[in-house]
Scaffold this active site. Structure first.
Site, mmCIF file in Angstrom:
data_model
loop_
_atom_site.group_PDB
_atom_site.id
_atom_site.type_symbol
_atom_site.label_atom_id
_atom_site.label_comp_id
_atom_site.label_asym_id
_atom_site.label_seq_id
_atom_site.Cartn_x
_atom_site.Cartn_y
_atom_site.Cartn_z
ATOM 1 N N HIS A 310 -32.729 7.131 7.293
ATOM 2 C CA HIS A 310 -32.321 7.431 5.929
ATOM 3 C C HIS A 310 -31.003 8.197 5.891
ATOM 4 O O HIS A 310 -30.241 8.101 4.934
ATOM 5 C CB HIS A 310 -33.426 8.238 5.234
ATOM 6 N N LYS A 406 -51.391 18.188 14.350
ATOM 7 C CA LYS A 406 -51.783 18.782 13.069
ATOM 8 C C LYS A 406 -52.683 17.845 12.263
ATOM 9 O O LYS A 406 -53.208 18.232 11.212
ATOM 10 C CB LYS A 406 -50.544 19.173 12.276
ATOM 11 N N GLY A 446 -37.048 22.260 21.070
ATOM 12 C CA GLY A 446 -35.676 21.888 20.752
ATOM 13 C C GLY A 446 -35.526 20.910 19.615
ATOM 14 O O GLY A 446 -34.408 20.589 19.240
#
Length: 606
Positions: A310, A406, A446
């Site tokens: 995008h 998660k 990172g």
């Protein structure tokens, strides 16, 4: 001197040395013989031709003699010896009289003078460097007097733009103590580190022992950190021998150096078979994970890689990087598109008809998605559905969705949307010829928005470093490690699996913060650590697997696999769509209810 000039120069020098070695040897061995005989002319000419044949074969004229060492000496020895042996054989067939003593003497003369002609090049270069004005810079102590340390010291000395001044080595090998390497003393072992730093006014430490185990390196790094002197380490040894290391490229010691585990071992043959010669489409190709996946898969010679993203700047950057590195044998095309645009996803899939799709595009920032749950659904859920169904419609062989730890017992909007996306992928696999799989892993060191870049910025500003909670614990993996394991898992896909990457042992965030402060050359009391409280949607402890997900056998030493239970995805999507019409709190509650239903994974039939 250009390559052509170098070849001509050394070719002429060698020809003269070989030619005169025969005549000098003849005069020495047979003082009364005729040195202008046809036989000697034939012998010297044969020897010159043989020498050039073997010199060319061993690339004797294409070597950088300013960096010559033992290997170059061996090449000279082989070339001269083989040329003399061949010339002897030729002489034997031409005439019964073979001047063995002349040839033996010529061999020694050639070895001496050709070696001298080459190594004088290095002597001149080193003398020229040594004759420059005395260099100034940070006084640097190199830990490790082996090949890596020697290369680092040599580059420090020779690089005019390097602000480091090597003054000594430290090495635990007692055989090197009191020796001088590149005119620098090896002062002793690690037990003398503190005394050496004080006596020699050391301002910088360079750890140059990349061949040691992770545990041994960690012990050395910890000793260096205790001195309070700024510390760096060289990259892996492969980078040294490939010539990739320069002094200005020296790697700052980072947290991943102290995680205490080795990089994963991968079955490259399986990945090459999965990628080679195929068209691969990567969504989110400009992101931290997506871009690294593109780098890794490019090593396995895909025919074409479609970079879909995008953000135009990030896609342009990764396109330019990949074309520079792999453009000779891989075709790269870019598509600026939003995965929420369903029609556009179908058009792109039809246009390129990829055999492999790796879906890395997603919103991943937990607190931001708590505030914008509707956007999380549109991107992470509907976006995944769009790309996956487009892949199904146009006959993609394998579809890989990048998921997250998660998604396990989620407490956040982001985790819940990832769990729903896993459901979509699993459901599509049941009804499609495409193999649909998900790969789940934890935090990536990172990556954009992760703790390490934030901590580094805070340290640069003088602190404090902000940590949410002293008990906050996470699993960590480097970006290349995660990307390689994604490709490894994808190459093992049968369809319907949720692959879970083994992230090693969990690490406390506050310990990472303390180590990074020390590695940056500061003390904790100088920078400071403050606790800001757990953010919305965050857990103190993340999970990679539920208890009943764990199975005795794994498809890979670092990859677990399970299959989620049956879920009515049509009902799930109806509820998600209905939730979008509600307020943010209701959307969040609905997502958590959906995602936490049927969390248990059952072992896959492998």
């Amino acid at each position: 001197m250009g390559m052509h000039s170098r070849v001509v120069y050394f070719g002429i020098v060698d020809s003269l040395i070989v030619f005169f070695s025969v005549y000098v040897s003849t005069v020495v061995m047979f003082p009364s013989s005729d040195v202008f005989s046809l036989q000697l002319l034939i012998l010297s000419s044969t020897l010159i031709v043989c020498h050039h044949v073997f010199a060319s074969y061993n690339k004797l004229y294409k070597r950088a003699w300013e960096y010559a060492g033992v290997e170059e000496m061996v090449v000279i020895f082989k070339s001269i010896t083989l040329s003399v042996v061949l010339a002897t054989a030729v002489q034997f067939f031409i005439s019964a009289d073979v001047y063995l003593r002349v040839l033996a003497s010529a061999w020694m003369i050639q070895l001496l003078f050709i070696s001298a002609s080459r190594f004088s090049w290095r002597w001149y270069r080193d003398k020229k460097v040594a004759g420059r004005s005395v260099k100034e810079g940070k006084r640097t102590l190199i830990i490790g007097a082996g090949s890596a340390g020697t290369m680092v010291a040599r580059q420090m000395k020779n690089k005019s733009n390097c602000d480091l001044l090597p003054v000594a080595f430290i090495d635990d090998d007692p055989r090197k103590h009191q020796l001088h390497i590149l005119s620098l003393p090896v002062v002793g072992g690690m037990d003398l580190l503190a005394d050496t730093i004080e006596d020699m006014q050391i301002e910088k430490l360079i750890i140059a022992i990349p061949s040691l185990s992770k545990k041994e390196l960690s012990m050395i790094k910890e000793k260096c950190l205790q001195t309070g002197v700024e510390t760096q380490s060289v990259p892996m040894y492969e980078d040294l021998v490939m010539g990739k290391l320069t002094v200005t490229d020296m790697k700052e010691v980072k947290i991943d150096d102290l995680l205490g585990r080795h990089p994963v071992d991968l079955e490259t043959a399986a990945m090459e078979g999965f990628i080679s010669g195929r068209t691969v489409l990567v969504t989110g190709a400009g992101g931290s994970i997506g871009s690294e996946i593109c780098r890794q898969l490019s090593q396995f010679s895909p025919s074409r890689v479609v970079l879909l993203g995008h953000g135009e700047n990030s896609i342009y950057a990764i396109e330019m990087e990949l074309k520079e590195s792999f453009g000779d044998h891989v075709e790269y095309v870019t598509e600026i598109a939003d995965i929420k645009d369903r029609e556009r996803m179908f058009d792109i899939m039809h246009k390129y008809e990829p055999e492999v799709v790796i879906h890395a595009a997603a919103h991943k920032h937990v607190p931001l998605m708590e505030k914008n749950p509707d956007e999380a659904i549109r991107n992470n859920v509907w976006g995944t559905k769009n790309v996956a169904e487009a892949a199904d419609a146009w006959g993609v062989a394998t579809f890989v969705m990048i998921s997250s730890d998660k998604a396990v017992n989620p407490t956040s909007v982001m985790g819940s949307t990832k769990r729903v996306a896993e459901m979509i992928v699993k459901d599509l696999d049941k009804q499609s010829a495409t193999r649909f799989v998900a790969v789940r892993f934890g935090n990536v060191l990172g990556s954009r928005g992760s703790v390490i870049p934030r901590f580094v910025d805070q340290i640069k500003r003088g602190g404090p470093v902000t940590v949410t909670d002293p008990e906050m614990t996470r699993y960590f993996m480097t970006i290349p490690e995660a990307s390689k394991l994604v490709l490894q898992a994808a190459s093992l896909a049968q369809g319907g699996e949720i692959f879970v990457l083994d992230m090693g042992e969990p690490v406390k965030i506050v310990d990472l913060a303390r180590n990074l402060i020390e590695l940056s050359g500061f003390r904790e009391d100088e920078i400071g650590i403050t606790f800001t409280g757990v953010r919305p949607g965050e857990k103190l402890y993340e999970e990679l697997l539920n208890v009943d997900e764990i199975q005795e056998e794994q498809v890979h030493p670092r990859i677990h696999v399970g299959v989620s239970p049956e879920v009515d995805v049509a009902e799930v999507m109806d509820r998600v769509e209905a939730a979008l019409l509600q307020d943010a709190a209701t959307i969040r509650t609905t997502l958590l209810e959906i995602a936490n239903r049927g969390q248990t994974l059952t072992p896959a039939a492998l």
